[in-house]
Design an enzyme around this catalytic site. Structure first.
Site, mmCIF file in Angstrom:
data_model
loop_
_atom_site.group_PDB
_atom_site.id
_atom_site.type_symbol
_atom_site.label_atom_id
_atom_site.label_comp_id
_atom_site.label_asym_id
_atom_site.label_seq_id
_atom_site.Cartn_x
_atom_site.Cartn_y
_atom_site.Cartn_z
ATOM 1 N N CYS A 177 -24.745 -28.681 10.193
ATOM 2 C CA CYS A 177 -24.869 -30.121 10.415
ATOM 3 C C CYS A 177 -26.190 -30.581 9.828
ATOM 4 O O CYS A 177 -27.075 -29.758 9.560
ATOM 5 C CB CYS A 177 -24.817 -30.443 11.908
ATOM 6 N N LYS A 206 -15.171 -29.833 22.362
ATOM 7 C CA LYS A 206 -16.522 -30.090 22.846
ATOM 8 C C LYS A 206 -16.645 -31.527 23.309
ATOM 9 O O LYS A 206 -16.222 -32.413 22.572
ATOM 10 C CB LYS A 206 -17.487 -29.803 21.685
ATOM 11 N N CYS A 264 -25.564 -37.340 11.265
ATOM 12 C CA CYS A 264 -25.038 -36.043 10.819
ATOM 13 C C CYS A 264 -24.655 -36.034 9.339
ATOM 14 O O CYS A 264 -24.147 -35.034 8.820
ATOM 15 C CB CYS A 264 -23.830 -35.654 11.667
ATOM 16 N N CYS A 303 -27.948 -33.356 11.322
ATOM 17 C CA CYS A 303 -28.685 -34.255 12.220
ATOM 18 C C CYS A 303 -30.028 -33.712 12.711
ATOM 19 O O CYS A 303 -30.923 -34.489 13.012
ATOM 20 C CB CYS A 303 -27.820 -34.686 13.401
ATOM 21 N N ARG A 333 -23.036 -42.274 17.367
ATOM 22 C CA ARG A 333 -22.190 -41.428 16.524
ATOM 23 C C ARG A 333 -20.698 -41.785 16.644
ATOM 24 O O ARG A 333 -19.838 -41.005 16.299
ATOM 25 C CB ARG A 333 -22.376 -39.960 16.922
ATOM 26 N N TYR A 387 -25.138 -22.194 27.417
ATOM 27 C CA TYR A 387 -26.539 -21.876 27.711
ATOM 28 C C TYR A 387 -26.637 -20.967 28.939
ATOM 29 O O TYR A 387 -27.711 -20.459 29.250
ATOM 30 C CB TYR A 387 -27.321 -23.183 27.939
ATOM 31 N N LYS A 418 -14.440 -32.972 18.615
ATOM 32 C CA LYS A 418 -15.780 -33.236 19.140
ATOM 33 C C LYS A 418 -15.878 -34.702 19.541
ATOM 34 O O LYS A 418 -15.751 -35.605 18.709
ATOM 35 C CB LYS A 418 -16.827 -32.897 18.069
HETATM 36 C C1 PBG Z 1 -25.059 -31.249 15.990
HETATM 37 C C2 PBG Z 1 -24.732 -30.771 17.348
HETATM 38 C C3 PBG Z 1 -24.860 -31.430 18.588
HETATM 39 C C4 PBG Z 1 -24.529 -30.498 19.576
HETATM 40 C C5 PBG Z 1 -24.201 -29.325 18.911
HETATM 41 N N1 PBG Z 1 -24.298 -29.518 17.555
HETATM 42 C C6 PBG Z 1 -25.391 -32.748 18.942
HETATM 43 C C7 PBG Z 1 -24.724 -33.998 18.629
HETATM 44 O O1 PBG Z 1 -23.620 -34.082 18.099
HETATM 45 O O2 PBG Z 1 -25.390 -34.979 18.920
HETATM 46 C C8 PBG Z 1 -24.564 -30.725 21.053
HETATM 47 C C9 PBG Z 1 -24.655 -29.510 21.875
HETATM 48 C C10 PBG Z 1 -25.022 -29.710 23.299
HETATM 49 O O3 PBG Z 1 -25.105 -30.835 23.827
HETATM 50 O O4 PBG Z 1 -25.242 -28.687 23.948
HETATM 51 N N2 PBG Z 1 -24.290 -32.246 15.490
#
Ligand code: PBG
Length: 328
Positions: free
Chosen positions: A121, A249, A131, A123, A218, A314, A196
């Site tokens: 990514c 996700k 992104c 970002c 986003r 985590y 996502k």
């Molecule tokens: C990158 C990305 C994100 C997360 C994982 N890869 C952040 C987003 O889309 O803002 C989030 C992971 C998390 O909240 O644990 N694009």
């Protein structure tokens, strides 16, 4: 007793051993992918304020962290880079000596078997925090793909085992698959963040990665949390484009989506138990309001029960430790 017929479900719950015998869902350390945030500099190990137990780590301290991870039986990590310098094009993402590329080499030097998943990514590397490439406050799709391909190829070159594009541009799987193949990485699988959602549960990650969008949000590329059928469309096109894994996700508020995707498709399903889901539990546990161990095990078990084969979390280290303790 009486003449009313009823079933005695409690028969199978009468002892711990019996409950263990009929248990349908199990957690194992190899189910988990553990996220790591790598920063520049030396001797850096700083706890992320909104994510107790999660650290910004510099490369020189990575080996000690890996020792712990491997000893706990975890087989896979996902790497995020937090650079000091950012620019409009996210140059740090595809630099051959970028943070994730260097961290991958460091992991492979010490633990060649440990699976490295690279989050692909822009970002974390763009000064606007989006992104993809931005023009007049619009996130450009096709123009961004080229940079994502460059990022994926440089991550594979550094030794990443799995490429995980998380940027939600249309066509990223096709573009990255083609780019990887042309660079000789036909064997490297793509773990696509196919489904996502545009979620408030990413808040603590954006603190950790310093990647909050500097304008807007986003919502023009991540999905609307209200939608279910759209998830199936996203999953389907990513599979057609060549994805080897599908990620859903976040996880906890999207268990129905995990189940839908699992029922519909036959590739391994990955759930991302995101930062906000972690922080909610940690905060309540620090206040003594919930039993952290019990509630975490219940949450992760429910994510697996919903249909996830693999969980990015985590909590991977905590849970692997608890599983070890309960096995002795
Ligand atoms: C990158 C990305 C994100 C997360 C994982 N890869 C952040 C987003 O889309 O803002 C989030 C992971 C998390 O909240 O644990 N694009």
């Amino acid at each position: 007793m009486n003449s009313i017929h009823f079933k005695r479900h409690r028969r199978l719950r009468s002892s711990a051993n019996l409950r263990a015998m009929v248990r349908e869902t199990h957690l194992r350390p190899e189910d988990f992918i553990y996220p790591l945030f790598i920063v520049e500099g030396e001797k850096q190990k700083n706890e992320v304020a909104s994510m107790p137990g999660v650290f910004h780590l510099s490369l020189d301290l990575l080996k000690a962290e890996l020792d712990e991870i491997v000893a706990l039986g975890i087989k896979s990590i996902i790497l995020f880079g937090v650079p000091n310098e950012k620019d409009a094009c996210g140059t740090g993402a595809y630099h051959d000596h970028g943070i994730v590329q260097e961290a991958t080499r460091e992991v492979k030097k010490h633990y060649p078997e440990l699976l490295v998943v690279a989050d692909t990514c822009l970002c974390e590397y763009t000064d606007h925090g989006h992104c993809g490439l931005v023009e007049n406050e619009k996130v450009l799709n096709d123009e961004s793909l080229e940079l994502l391909v460059k990022t994926a190829v440089s991550q594979a070159k550094a030794g990443a085992d799995i490429i995980a594009p998380s940027n939600m541009m249309d066509g990223f799987v096709t573009a990255i698959r083609k780019g990887l193949d042309e660079a000789g990485f036909e064997e490297i699988p793509i773990m696509s963040y196919a489904v996502k959602y545009s979620s408030a549960f990413y808040g603590p990650f954006r603190d950790a990665a310093n990647s909050a969008p500097q304008f807007g949000d986003r919502k023009t590329y991540q999905m609307d949390p209200a939608n279910r059928l759209e998830a199936l469309r996203e999953a389907e096109s990513d599979l057609e484009e060549g994805a080897d894994f599908l990620i859903v996700k976040p996880a906890l508020s999207y268990l129905d989506i995990i189940r839908d995707v699992k029922n519909q498709y036959n590739v391994p399903i990955v759930a991302y138990n995101v930062s906000g889901e972690y922080s909610l539990i940690k905060a309540a546990a620090l206040n003594g309001w919930v039993d952290e161990r019990a509630i975490t095990m219940e949450m992760l078990t429910s994510i697996k029960r919903a249909g996830a084969d693999i969980i990015i979390t985590y909590f991977a280290k905590d849970v692997s430790r608890w599983l070890k303790e309960s096995n002795i």
